[in-house]
Design a protein around this motif. Sequence first.
Motif, short mmCIF file in Angstrom:
data_model
loop_
_atom_site.label_atom_id
_atom_site.label_comp_id
_atom_site.label_asym_id
_atom_site.label_seq_id
_atom_site.Cartn_x
_atom_site.Cartn_y
_atom_site.Cartn_z
N LYS A 13 0.83 -1.20 0.00
CA LYS A 13 0.00 0.00 0.00
C LYS A 13 0.86 1.26 0.00
CE LYS A 13 -3.70 -2.13 2.75
NZ LYS A 13 -4.40 -2.09 4.05
N GLN A 14 1.93 1.23 0.81
CA GLN A 14 2.77 2.41 0.92
C GLN A 14 3.50 2.73 -0.38
OE1 GLN A 14 2.77 4.55 3.58
NE2 GLN A 14 1.08 3.18 4.08
N TRP A 21 7.69 8.73 -1.17
CA TRP A 21 8.92 9.25 -1.75
C TRP A 21 8.93 10.78 -1.78
CZ3 TRP A 21 8.70 12.37 -5.97
CH2 TRP A 21 7.62 12.24 -6.87
N ILE A 22 7.75 11.40 -1.78
CA ILE A 22 7.72 12.86 -1.70
C ILE A 22 8.23 13.31 -0.33
CG2 ILE A 22 6.19 14.86 -1.59
CD1 ILE A 22 4.45 13.52 -3.70
N PHE A 28 15.24 14.60 2.70
CA PHE A 28 16.64 14.64 2.27
C PHE A 28 17.08 16.08 2.03
CE2 PHE A 28 20.01 14.63 -0.87
CZ PHE A 28 20.88 13.68 -0.37
N LEU A 29 16.27 16.86 1.34
CA LEU A 29 16.64 18.24 1.04
C LEU A 29 16.69 19.08 2.30
CD1 LEU A 29 14.49 18.78 -2.19
CD2 LEU A 29 16.96 18.38 -2.05
N LEU A 82 7.65 10.55 11.58
CA LEU A 82 6.46 10.71 12.41
C LEU A 82 5.23 10.90 11.53
CD1 LEU A 82 5.11 11.19 15.21
CD2 LEU A 82 5.74 13.60 14.97
N LEU A 83 5.36 11.73 10.50
CA LEU A 83 4.23 11.99 9.59
C LEU A 83 3.88 10.76 8.77
CD1 LEU A 83 4.89 15.61 8.25
CD2 LEU A 83 3.00 14.85 9.70
N ILE A 84 4.88 10.06 8.23
CA ILE A 84 4.56 8.91 7.40
C ILE A 84 3.90 7.83 8.23
CG2 ILE A 84 6.72 7.60 7.60
CD1 ILE A 84 4.65 8.16 4.40
N GLY A 85 4.30 7.69 9.50
CA GLY A 85 3.64 6.73 10.38
C GLY A 85 2.19 7.10 10.62
#
Length: 276
Positions: A13-14, A21-22, A28-29, A82-85
Amino acid sequence: MSLARATRSELTKQFTTSMWWILALVMFLYVGVTAGGLGGTLGAVANGTLGPDAVNGPALPVDAVPPVVYSIATSVGYVFPLLIGTLMVTNEFRHQTLTPTFLATPRRGVALGGKVGAGIVMGLLYAAVGIVAAVGIGAAALAALGLDTLLDRSETWAMIGRMVIALVLWTLIGVGAGTLIRNQVAAVVSVLAFTQFIEPILRTISAFIEGLSDVAKYLSGAASDALVGASIYTSLGGTDASGGGLDWWVGGLLLLGYAVVFLLLGWLFSWRRDVS
């Protein structure tokens, strides 16, 4: 469905969406630019390029500069895992895909375990992104100024290992928060408001109010700093660089405790409820 299959399903799903990746690219930036800028500034102060007249406050010891620069991956970059979780769970509530998830995996404990397993994998991925950005770009900035990057020391690599643990635990805290707070907007706003505003303010004013520092060191961000052993906020703020005096393993257990508590609360009060 087994836990392994549930985890693979969650990872599928991810990786079929663009959000992962966004966020990783932005991480990274953001971390890379911050680490490069901080490394250049602190390195210039440490090697004397910026003289005392250009510096407001005492300079960090030379050996303290690399850990502070590398720890940008956690002290600043933790918000991304934290946000992706959080989004891993709240996306299902928002797009109403949790019903087919529970139909495919009727045992809700296994379904939640699958999200935890996927969260660990995503946390490792984001840890790699953040550490490559902070250590790679930060070390390059320090080396360009003639400073020792300390990458030949076991202590540095031990700290990097603890950074991986911290970022994985932040991902699990996000999974727990998303499980507990079903509304995606409310969940994202809540975690951002606490970690980016409320907690930093509390940690800042704790240095001026007697007794508050004894409480502030047990906050999630302070626990993360203690686990890692270095942080821009504690080092430049004139306090203990390890996050308020906690041993690294105490900070790790405390951060793990936050993840477990959020997951348990989410399981008890939200995950087992009917899905509309």
